[in-house]
Design a protein around this motif. Sequence first.
Motif, PDB file in Angstrom:
ATOM      1  N   PRO A   2       0.814  -1.219   0.000  1.00  0.00           N
ATOM      2  CA  PRO A   2       0.000   0.000   0.000  1.00  0.00           C
ATOM      3  C   PRO A   2       0.848   1.270   0.000  1.00  0.00           C
ATOM      4  CG  PRO A   2      -0.014  -0.998   2.170  1.00  0.00           C
ATOM      5  CD  PRO A   2       0.749  -1.922   1.268  1.00  0.00           C
ATOM      6  N   ILE A   3       0.245   2.328  -0.474  1.00  0.00           N
ATOM      7  CA  ILE A   3       0.866   3.648  -0.442  1.00  0.00           C
ATOM      8  C   ILE A   3       0.169   4.436   0.657  1.00  0.00           C
ATOM      9  CG2 ILE A   3       1.265   5.785  -1.696  1.00  0.00           C
ATOM     10  CD1 ILE A   3       1.237   4.117  -4.276  1.00  0.00           C
ATOM     11  N   TYR A   4       0.922   4.863   1.652  1.00  0.00           N
ATOM     12  CA  TYR A   4       0.371   5.634   2.757  1.00  0.00           C
ATOM     13  C   TYR A   4       0.666   7.110   2.560  1.00  0.00           C
ATOM     14  CZ  TYR A   4      -0.185   1.205   5.191  1.00  0.00           C
ATOM     15  OH  TYR A   4      -0.565  -0.062   5.538  1.00  0.00           O
ATOM     16  N   LEU A  23       5.477   4.389  -0.058  1.00  0.00           N
ATOM     17  CA  LEU A  23       5.185   2.997  -0.346  1.00  0.00           C
ATOM     18  C   LEU A  23       5.793   2.148   0.765  1.00  0.00           C
ATOM     19  CD1 LEU A  23       4.082   0.954  -2.465  1.00  0.00           C
ATOM     20  CD2 LEU A  23       6.384   0.933  -3.428  1.00  0.00           C
ATOM     21  N   GLN A  24       4.940   1.382   1.471  1.00  0.00           N
ATOM     22  CA  GLN A  24       5.416   0.579   2.598  1.00  0.00           C
ATOM     23  C   GLN A  24       4.736  -0.781   2.601  1.00  0.00           C
ATOM     24  OE1 GLN A  24       4.245   3.599   5.658  1.00  0.00           O
ATOM     25  NE2 GLN A  24       6.270   3.127   6.464  1.00  0.00           N
ATOM     26  N   LYS A  25       5.399  -1.750   3.180  1.00  0.00           N
ATOM     27  CA  LYS A  25       4.787  -3.048   3.401  1.00  0.00           C
ATOM     28  C   LYS A  25       3.776  -2.911   4.534  1.00  0.00           C
ATOM     29  CE  LYS A  25       8.868  -5.719   2.201  1.00  0.00           C
ATOM     30  NZ  LYS A  25       9.875  -6.644   2.685  1.00  0.00           N
ATOM     31  N   LEU A  26       2.808  -3.815   4.572  1.00  0.00           N
ATOM     32  CA  LEU A  26       1.829  -3.802   5.658  1.00  0.00           C
ATOM     33  C   LEU A  26       2.505  -4.026   7.014  1.00  0.00           C
ATOM     34  CD1 LEU A  26      -1.088  -5.826   4.056  1.00  0.00           C
ATOM     35  CD2 LEU A  26      -1.089  -3.408   4.616  1.00  0.00           C
ATOM     36  N   SER A  27       3.575  -4.800   7.004  1.00  0.00           N
ATOM     37  CA  SER A  27       4.272  -5.120   8.250  1.00  0.00           C
ATOM     38  C   SER A  27       5.217  -4.007   8.712  1.00  0.00           C
ATOM     39  CB  SER A  27       5.058  -6.412   8.085  1.00  0.00           C
ATOM     40  OG  SER A  27       6.009  -6.282   7.039  1.00  0.00           O
ATOM     41  N   ARG A  43       0.364   9.736   9.938  1.00  0.00           N
ATOM     42  CA  ARG A  43      -0.267   9.133   8.772  1.00  0.00           C
ATOM     43  C   ARG A  43      -1.658   9.711   8.615  1.00  0.00           C
ATOM     44  NH1 ARG A  43       0.439   2.901   7.958  1.00  0.00           N
ATOM     45  NH2 ARG A  43      -0.766   2.779   9.851  1.00  0.00           N
ATOM     46  N   LYS A  44      -1.994  10.057   7.386  1.00  0.00           N
ATOM     47  CA  LYS A  44      -3.271  10.671   7.058  1.00  0.00           C
ATOM     48  C   LYS A  44      -4.244   9.573   6.642  1.00  0.00           C
ATOM     49  CE  LYS A  44      -4.169  13.561   3.351  1.00  0.00           C
ATOM     50  NZ  LYS A  44      -3.804  14.616   2.425  1.00  0.00           N
TER      51      LYS A  44
END
Length: 93
Positions: A2-4, A23-27, A43-44
Amino acid sequence: MPIYEYIAVAESCSHCCDGFDQLQKLSDPQLSQCPRCGKAVQRKISAPSVAIGGTHLTRESHIEKHGFTQYRKAGGGVYEKTAGKGPDYISGD
């Protein structure tokens, strides 16, 4: 992955004061500092972007490849061929 979206908590650099995507992993843990200036960020919450995977199925090349014929309404009960091996026009007459 996902992109946060992140945004600065207080005044900071131009990168994080307007917000930035990451861009980050869920973990992966959420960021607490801007990667450029080190100031606090949060985080928005934003709407997810969902891609529905069926749009390629209506492409003319896909339709022809599988032996179908596609028509579109030309008006007055007449349909014209857009893809495939069929008559160029179909009418209700």
